[in-house]
Design an enzyme around this catalytic site. Structure first.
Site, short mmCIF file in Angstrom:
data_model
loop_
_atom_site.label_atom_id
_atom_site.label_comp_id
_atom_site.label_asym_id
_atom_site.label_seq_id
_atom_site.Cartn_x
_atom_site.Cartn_y
_atom_site.Cartn_z
N ARG A 69 3.07 8.58 -11.49
CA ARG A 69 3.52 7.54 -10.58
C ARG A 69 4.71 6.80 -11.18
NH1 ARG A 69 -1.10 3.71 -8.34
NH2 ARG A 69 -0.89 2.72 -10.38
N LYS A 77 5.58 0.90 -8.02
CA LYS A 77 5.24 -0.37 -8.66
C LYS A 77 6.48 -1.03 -9.27
CE LYS A 77 0.73 -1.00 -10.14
NZ LYS A 77 -0.15 -1.19 -8.98
N GLU A 110 -1.61 -3.23 3.37
CA GLU A 110 -2.42 -3.45 2.17
C GLU A 110 -2.37 -4.90 1.74
OE1 GLU A 110 -0.99 -1.69 -1.51
OE2 GLU A 110 1.03 -1.54 -0.71
#
Ligand SMILES: *Cc1c(COP(=O)(O)O)cnc(C)c1O
Length: 351
Positions: free
Chosen positions: A99, A198, A234
């Site tokens: 990721r 992120k 989310e």
């Protein structure tokens, strides 16, 4: 220890099996540990090299660094758990490494290889072993950072980068019930933006609505999609699932939702339990007749949502031992702590 030098006293303390921490009081806050790991990428070398463990502490960088001026940075988060027999397990660290690579590509940054990433995480955890809470009393949260640290001034990708890993023992993320407020004005992520990675720049823009919601007694926000404002996406740092009948649904990750590793793991466990798991667009109106709602993320693992408030209307959901969220939590933490057999090869023993 009057006859020992300062250095000897430090060494003596560090040989202790456990750090002096009140494990049962831990929340999700920083407790400083002994070491951190630092590895640099330089313009000359064009690769990450010479990673080393150093004392945990403040770092220096040029005031014109890309991370400070333009937010060229990413973070990751994963946990190390102590098993009943004292062995230490990491949970799916290669997923975090991959990721970070995807995020780095989006942010025009080079990234450590998967092996470099995992090696750095292992070394950080083992160097801080005495800070890994005893079995069943928390975990060591590991925070890798990737940041532009070159001496640049212009708006362009940095010439140099720093990969840093630090760790802190943690307990529960949210101690009380999870009461969500649907955010109807501020959007967390836009199509084509960075919501799916992120990036450090995704988080502080929601502090304002989040602070206001917390002042009203809510624990977190539930964001809607930026294009239509009608589908749920989310929380500020967690994914969401809704249960109705035998079907568990979660919004599809099309670039505006962070593809959580907990989310992915819960989808597999739930389908193993016999539920039908769906990834799809979830209109906000569906939360009004869901039987159960829960959030997932490394920090909170799996947590039942107690209530959702949307345009002044509040819906409450069942909580407690009878919930699917509790069953999923028990199974996932069972695997993470070595209590339940890890048939899928998710854990990595590093002791
Ligand atoms: C990190 C994060 C999550 C959860 O991802 P995990 O891999 O499960 O920890 C969910 N949403 C956002 C916005 C996040 O930053």
């Amino acid at each position: 220890m009057g006859s020992l030098s300062k250095q000897e006293q430090v060494e003596c303390r560090e040989k202790a099996e456990y750090a002096n921490v009140n494990w049962d009081e831990l929340g999700f806050a920083l407790t400083k540990t002994d070491y951190m790991y630092v590895m640099n990428f330089t313009e000359e070398e064009q690769k990450f090299f010479n990673g080393t463990l150093t004392r945990f502490g403040n770092i220096e960088m040029c005031p014109s660094s890309g991370i400070l001026n333009y937010g060229q940075g990413l973070f990751e988060g994963l946990k190390a758990y102590r098993k009943e027999d004292e062995g230490i397990l990491l949970f799916r660290p290669q997923e975090n490494a991959l990721r970070m690579k995807i995020g780095a590509d989006r942010m025009c940054m080079p990234s450590p290889t998967v092996d470099q990433f995992i090696d750095a995480v292992k070394k950080t955890v083992l160097a801080n072993k005495r800070w890994v809470p005893p079995y069943g009393r928390g975990s060591l949260y590991v925070r890798p950072l990737l940041m532009g640290t070159g001496r640049n001034l212009g708006v362009k990708p940095s010439s140099d980068y720093t990969f840093l890993v630090y760790a802190s023992p943690v307990g529960n993320y949210h101690k009380g019930d999870l009461n969500l407020m649907v955010e109807d004005n501020v959007r967390r992520a836009i199509p084509g933006g960075t919501g799916g990675i992120k990036a450090v720049t995704n988080y502080s823009p929601v502090y304002k609505p989040l602070t206001e919601a917390k002042a009203k007694g809510f624990s977190d926000l539930l964001f809607l999609d930026a294009s239509t404002g009608s589908n749920i996406e989310e929380g500020s740092a967690c994914n969401i699932f809704i249960l109705k009948g035998n079907v568990i649904s979660t919004p599809t990750t099309h670039g505006t939702i962070l593809p959580g590793i907990t989310r992915k793991s819960i989808m597999e466990i739930a389908s193993d339990f016999g539920y039908q798991v769906e990834e799809r667009a979830i209109p906000i109106k569906e939360v009004f007749d869901a039987e159960e709602i829960f959030c997932t993320g490394t920090a909170m693992v799996v947590k039942s949502v107690a209530s959702i408030t949307y345009q002044g209307k509040r819906i409450e959901y069942k909580l407690g031992v009878e919930t699917l969220a509790q069953k999923l939590h028990a199974t996932l933490t069972g695997i993470q702590t070595g209590l339940i057999e890890d048939k899928l090869g998710w854990t990595m023993l590093i002791d």
